[in-house]
Write a protein that holds these residues in place. Structure first.
Motif, short mmCIF file in Angstrom:
data_model
loop_
_atom_site.label_atom_id
_atom_site.label_comp_id
_atom_site.label_asym_id
_atom_site.label_seq_id
_atom_site.Cartn_x
_atom_site.Cartn_y
_atom_site.Cartn_z
N GLU A 6 0.83 -1.19 0.00
CA GLU A 6 0.00 0.00 0.00
C GLU A 6 0.87 1.25 0.00
O GLU A 6 2.01 1.24 0.47
CB GLU A 6 -0.91 0.05 1.23
CG GLU A 6 -1.87 -1.12 1.38
CD GLU A 6 -1.34 -2.20 2.26
OE1 GLU A 6 -2.16 -2.98 2.81
OE2 GLU A 6 -0.11 -2.29 2.41
N GLY A 9 -2.06 7.88 1.68
CA GLY A 9 -2.50 8.13 3.05
C GLY A 9 -1.78 9.31 3.65
O GLY A 9 -1.35 10.23 2.95
N ILE A 20 -5.52 6.29 -1.64
CA ILE A 20 -4.51 5.29 -1.28
C ILE A 20 -4.47 4.23 -2.38
O ILE A 20 -5.47 3.99 -3.07
CB ILE A 20 -4.75 4.67 0.11
CG1 ILE A 20 -6.13 4.04 0.22
CG2 ILE A 20 -4.53 5.73 1.19
CD1 ILE A 20 -6.37 3.34 1.57
N THR A 119 -1.38 1.12 5.47
CA THR A 119 -0.97 2.52 5.38
C THR A 119 -1.88 3.36 6.28
O THR A 119 -3.09 3.16 6.32
CB THR A 119 -1.02 3.03 3.92
OG1 THR A 119 -0.47 4.34 3.85
CG2 THR A 119 -2.43 3.05 3.35
#
Length: 125
Positions: A6, A9, A20, A119
């Motif tokens: 990920e 964020g 994200i 994240t």
């Protein structure tokens, strides 16, 4: 083996938006149902959104109309566009993948085989 990473964020003001992303590798991405979950300290991991191979999107009631999930099979990416954020959206957001989950089970974290590291998204009031 599937790897999910990920990104995005961070800190965002209430009412704001953030995207994200999740990059997948090591598998035939288009065959997987992908999902986003979130978790805050001391709480169970919570379903946010999922997208099947079709693709068809599913959303938690708490984010319906505010969050939009999308997938780019050519680049093995999934995205979560988060709008109208509130402090209640503060959490670690996790990307997940499953080859076998059906529509009835896609909101349950136990049905996903692969997970990213998460994240953090923090919404300031």
């Amino acid at each position: 083996q599937v790897q999910l990473v990920e990104s995005g964020g961070g800190l965002v003001e209430a009412g704001g938006s953030v995207i994200i992303s999740c990059k997948a590798s090591g598998h035939t991405f288009s065959s997987y149902t992908m999902a986003w979950f979130r978790q805050t300290p001391g709480k169970e991991r919570e379903f946010v959104a999922a997208m099947t191979q079709s693709p068809r999107g599913f959303y938690a009631d708490s984010v319906q109309g505010r969050f939009v999930m999308s997938r780019d099979d050519a680049n093995s990416m999934v995205y979560l566009q988060m709008n109208s954020l509130g402090p209640e959206d503060t959490a670690v957001y996790y990307c997940a993948a499953s080859l076998s989950v059906g529509w009835s089970g896609l909101r349950a974290s136990r049905n996903y085989d692969y997970w990213g590291q998460g994240t953090q998204v923090t919404v300031s009031s």
